[in-house]
Enzyme design. Structure first.
Site, short mmCIF file in Angstrom:
data_model
loop_
_atom_site.label_atom_id
_atom_site.label_comp_id
_atom_site.label_asym_id
_atom_site.label_seq_id
_atom_site.Cartn_x
_atom_site.Cartn_y
_atom_site.Cartn_z
N ASN A 53 0.83 -1.21 0.00
CA ASN A 53 0.00 0.00 0.00
C ASN A 53 0.86 1.26 0.00
O ASN A 53 0.52 2.26 -0.64
CB ASN A 53 -0.95 0.00 1.20
CG ASN A 53 -2.23 -0.77 0.91
OD1 ASN A 53 -3.04 -0.34 0.10
ND2 ASN A 53 -2.38 -1.93 1.54
N LEU A 89 0.18 -2.38 12.47
CA LEU A 89 -0.50 -3.31 13.38
C LEU A 89 -0.64 -2.77 14.80
O LEU A 89 -1.31 -3.37 15.62
CB LEU A 89 0.24 -4.65 13.41
CG LEU A 89 0.37 -5.33 12.05
CD1 LEU A 89 1.05 -6.69 12.19
CD2 LEU A 89 -1.00 -5.49 11.39
N HIS A 118 -8.40 -0.69 5.71
CA HIS A 118 -8.71 -1.99 6.30
C HIS A 118 -9.28 -2.90 5.21
O HIS A 118 -10.16 -2.46 4.45
CB HIS A 118 -9.72 -1.82 7.44
CG HIS A 118 -10.00 -3.11 8.14
ND1 HIS A 118 -9.15 -3.65 9.07
CD2 HIS A 118 -11.03 -3.98 8.03
CE1 HIS A 118 -9.63 -4.80 9.50
NE2 HIS A 118 -10.78 -5.02 8.88
N GLU A 168 -7.57 -2.09 -2.52
CA GLU A 168 -6.87 -1.22 -1.55
C GLU A 168 -5.93 -0.27 -2.28
O GLU A 168 -5.89 0.94 -1.99
CB GLU A 168 -6.04 -2.05 -0.56
CG GLU A 168 -6.86 -2.88 0.40
CD GLU A 168 -5.96 -3.61 1.39
OE1 GLU A 168 -5.15 -2.96 2.06
OE2 GLU A 168 -6.07 -4.84 1.50
C1 GRF Z 1 -3.31 -4.77 3.78
O1 GRF Z 1 -4.27 -5.73 3.43
C2 GRF Z 1 -3.89 -3.79 4.76
O2 GRF Z 1 -5.20 -3.43 4.50
C3 GRF Z 1 -3.83 -4.59 6.00
O3 GRF Z 1 -2.59 -5.24 5.96
C4 GRF Z 1 -2.20 -5.41 4.60
C5 GRF Z 1 -0.88 -4.71 4.43
O4 GRF Z 1 -0.32 -4.96 3.19
N1 GRF Z 1 -4.10 -3.80 7.17
P1 GRF Z 1 0.91 -4.08 2.69
O5 GRF Z 1 1.95 -4.08 3.79
O6 GRF Z 1 0.42 -2.72 2.37
O7 GRF Z 1 1.41 -4.81 1.48
#
Ligand code: GRF
Length: 233
Positions: A15, A87, A106, A176
């Site tokens: 992300n 987290l 999320h 996302e």
């Molecule tokens: C994503 O699915 C986000 O929504 C969730 O954890 C994942 C993180 O993926 N909270 P990344 O580290 O962005 O690849």
């Protein structure tokens, strides 16, 4: 002036990559990624930041955590904080100081499948275990409780009968990567803001959910176009 965004991430950082690509190549006038911080020294997100010349900080945990985070954000003159697979609970004093300026993504349609302990694959496992036919992505303002703040944007994603955690996670992640940058950009431009009574004022209700259901045959262009249209003024 482009807003200065800090991205907080605990994991691989896909992300973060999507946000970086959006604000570097498509919308540099809205914002720039000015800092990446992580609670995990070995997070892929920190490595990505270092490779791309973005200031990268491994956060101190434990007693001094909130004060250390406040200092890092102030030092880098951060306007907005994006939680991208982060987290940890954001300390209450940071939430207070940056109210309406912290945004989380999320991988489900909150308030379903959210809350403490609901992260990563666990979310998709719970969706499959519940037999849900639809899941999705939520972008929301962050308050003192995990996954509770006002909704900025949601986008549905179908669950198919032969889905595994991995196929479902991948389909959700594609959304996302497209929804989060647009939602964050709208906050950066001041078009969506948190009201005093805790609502996301200006959040669009023009998303075309039917478009997401074309995802079985990955119509990425349609998806990107439809998400962009939902945020167009
Ligand atoms: C994503 O699915 C986000 O929504 C969730 O954890 C994942 C993180 O993926 N909270 P990344 O580290 O962005 O690849």
């Amino acid at each position: 002036m482009p807003k200065r965004i800090a991205v907080l991430a605990s994991g691989r950082g896909s992300n973060l990559e999507a946000l970086y690509a959006h604000f570097t190549h498509r919308a540099p006038a809205d914002a720039q990624i000015a800092l990446v911080a992580s609670d995990k020294r070995d997070a892929g997100a920190l490595a990505f930041a270092e490779r791309n010349g973005i200031p990268a900080v491994a956060l101190e945990m434990g007693a001094g955590h909130a004060a250390a985070l406040a200092t890092v954000l102030a030092t880098h003159r951060i306007d907005l904080v994006a939680l991208a697979g982060y987290l940890r609970l954001v300390p209450a004093e940071i939430v207070r100081a940056y109210r309406g300026r912290i945004v989380n993504v999320h991988p489900a349609l909150l308030p379903a499948f959210g809350g403490k302990g609901m992260y990563g694959e666990r979310v998709h496992q719970a969706v499959l275990a519940a037999g849900a036919r639809v899941t999705g992505v939520t972008v929301h303002f962050v308050d003192e409780v995990y996954d509770r703040g006002a909704t900025i944007a949601q986008w549905p994603v179908p669950v198919f009968s032969d889905d595994t955690v991995h196929t479902l996670a991948a389909r959700v992640l594609r959304v996302e990567h497209r929804l989060f940058p647009h939602a964050l950009a709208a906050v950066a431009r001041g078009e969506i803001r948190l009201t005093d009574d805790g609502r996301a004022d200006g959040a669009p209700y023009r998303a075309r959910p039917d478009a997401a259901f074309a995802l079985g045959t990955p119509e990425d262009d349609d998806l990107a176009r439809n998400i962009a249209a939902a945020f167009a003024r």
